[in-house]
Scaffold this motif. Structure first.
Motif, mmCIF file in Angstrom:
data_model
loop_
_atom_site.group_PDB
_atom_site.id
_atom_site.type_symbol
_atom_site.label_atom_id
_atom_site.label_comp_id
_atom_site.label_asym_id
_atom_site.label_seq_id
_atom_site.Cartn_x
_atom_site.Cartn_y
_atom_site.Cartn_z
ATOM 1 N N GLU A 13 0.865 -1.185 0.000
ATOM 2 C CA GLU A 13 0.000 0.000 0.000
ATOM 3 C C GLU A 13 0.899 1.232 0.000
ATOM 4 O OE1 GLU A 13 -3.183 -0.300 -0.400
ATOM 5 O OE2 GLU A 13 -3.171 -2.470 -0.146
ATOM 6 N N PHE A 15 1.233 5.369 0.499
ATOM 7 C CA PHE A 15 0.671 6.576 1.102
ATOM 8 C C PHE A 15 1.598 7.734 0.763
ATOM 9 C CE2 PHE A 15 -0.542 2.955 3.604
ATOM 10 C CZ PHE A 15 -1.869 3.166 3.902
ATOM 11 N N SER A 16 1.024 8.942 0.677
ATOM 12 C CA SER A 16 1.865 10.095 0.383
ATOM 13 C C SER A 16 1.368 11.331 1.125
ATOM 14 C CB SER A 16 1.884 10.385 -1.117
ATOM 15 O OG SER A 16 0.651 10.931 -1.520
ATOM 16 N N LYS A 17 2.288 12.320 1.240
ATOM 17 C CA LYS A 17 1.982 13.626 1.812
ATOM 18 C C LYS A 17 2.354 14.669 0.770
ATOM 19 C CE LYS A 17 3.517 14.455 5.964
ATOM 20 N NZ LYS A 17 4.320 14.485 7.198
ATOM 21 N N LYS A 18 1.452 15.598 0.490
ATOM 22 C CA LYS A 18 1.731 16.653 -0.490
ATOM 23 C C LYS A 18 2.729 17.668 0.061
ATOM 24 C CE LYS A 18 -1.959 16.137 -3.531
ATOM 25 N NZ LYS A 18 -1.507 15.477 -4.703
ATOM 26 N N SER A 22 0.919 18.349 5.795
ATOM 27 C CA SER A 22 -0.342 17.677 5.452
ATOM 28 C C SER A 22 -0.349 16.247 5.996
ATOM 29 C CB SER A 22 -0.559 17.686 3.940
ATOM 30 O OG SER A 22 0.460 16.961 3.297
ATOM 31 N N SER A 23 -1.530 15.666 6.021
ATOM 32 C CA SER A 23 -1.660 14.306 6.536
ATOM 33 C C SER A 23 -1.402 13.286 5.422
ATOM 34 C CB SER A 23 -3.055 14.105 7.114
ATOM 35 O OG SER A 23 -4.026 14.329 6.107
ATOM 36 N N LEU A 24 -1.114 12.061 5.831
ATOM 37 C CA LEU A 24 -0.894 10.980 4.864
ATOM 38 C C LEU A 24 -2.213 10.609 4.197
ATOM 39 C CD1 LEU A 24 1.468 8.522 6.737
ATOM 40 C CD2 LEU A 24 1.966 9.731 4.650
ATOM 41 N N GLN A 25 -2.154 10.314 2.913
ATOM 42 C CA GLN A 25 -3.329 9.853 2.181
ATOM 43 C C GLN A 25 -2.968 8.594 1.411
ATOM 44 O OE1 GLN A 25 -4.514 13.139 -0.311
ATOM 45 N NE2 GLN A 25 -5.868 13.919 1.262
ATOM 46 N N HIS A 26 -3.883 7.635 1.447
ATOM 47 C CA HIS A 26 -3.663 6.406 0.687
ATOM 48 C C HIS A 26 -3.799 6.737 -0.793
ATOM 49 C CE1 HIS A 26 -4.846 2.549 -1.196
ATOM 50 N NE2 HIS A 26 -3.861 2.122 -0.424
ATOM 51 N N GLN A 27 -2.845 6.266 -1.600
ATOM 52 C CA GLN A 27 -2.859 6.568 -3.025
ATOM 53 C C GLN A 27 -3.251 5.356 -3.865
ATOM 54 O OE1 GLN A 27 -2.631 9.575 -4.215
ATOM 55 N NE2 GLN A 27 -2.258 10.403 -2.195
#
Length: 113
Positions: A13, A15-18, A22-27
Motif C-alpha cells: 500500500e 501513502f503520500s503527503k503533499k 499535510s496528513s498521509l493519504q492512501h494513493q
C-alpha cells in the motif's frame, strides 16, 4: 493475499503527503517482489505525475484493521465528556472581558472585578 498465494509478488500500500504539514493519504496498491522495489516503483509513479513531500510504502499484511467486533465495542464507549459543546459561551464572555476598559485601580490590583 499472502506471498504463497500470488507467488513471487507481494501487495504493498502506498501513502503520500503533499506537504510536510499535510496528513498521509492512501494513493494506491501495487505488486512488487520486495519492499525496496515497491518503494522505487512508488517514487517513479509520483515523480512522473506530481510533486510530493513524503512517500510511505507498507506491506498490506502489516496493516492492522479493526474487526467488526472491535468497531462495535468502540461505539459502546461513552466519550461525551471529551466534546467541548458546552463551552460555546466562553468566546462571547472573553470578547466582553477584552472590551471592558480597565482603570488604574484595576491594573494595580485594587479593582472589584
Amino acid at each position: 493475499m499472502s506471498k504463497e498465494e500470488n507467488g513471487f509478488y507481494q501487495v504493498f500500500e502506498v501513502f503520500s503527503k503533499k506537504t510536510d504539514t499535510s496528513s498521509l493519504q492512501h494513493q494506491f496498491s501495487l505488486l512488487a517482489p520486495n519492499r525496496d522495489l515497491a518503494f522505487i516503483m512508488a517514487k517513479e509513479n509520483f515523480f512522473r505525475r506530481e510533486q510530493v513531500a513524503d512517500i510511505w510504502v507498507v506491506k498490506r499484511e502489516d496493516v492492522k484493521r479493526m474487526s467488526q467486533d472491535e468497531r462495535e465495542s468502540m461505539k459502546q464507549l461513552n466519550k461525551d465528556y471529551r466534546e467541548t459543546k458546552g463551552y460555546g459561551y466562553l468566546k462571547k464572555k472573553w470578547r466582553q472581558y477584552e472590551q471592558e476598559q480597565l482603570t488604574e485601580k484595576d491594573i494595580m490590583g485594587g479593582g472589584d472585578k
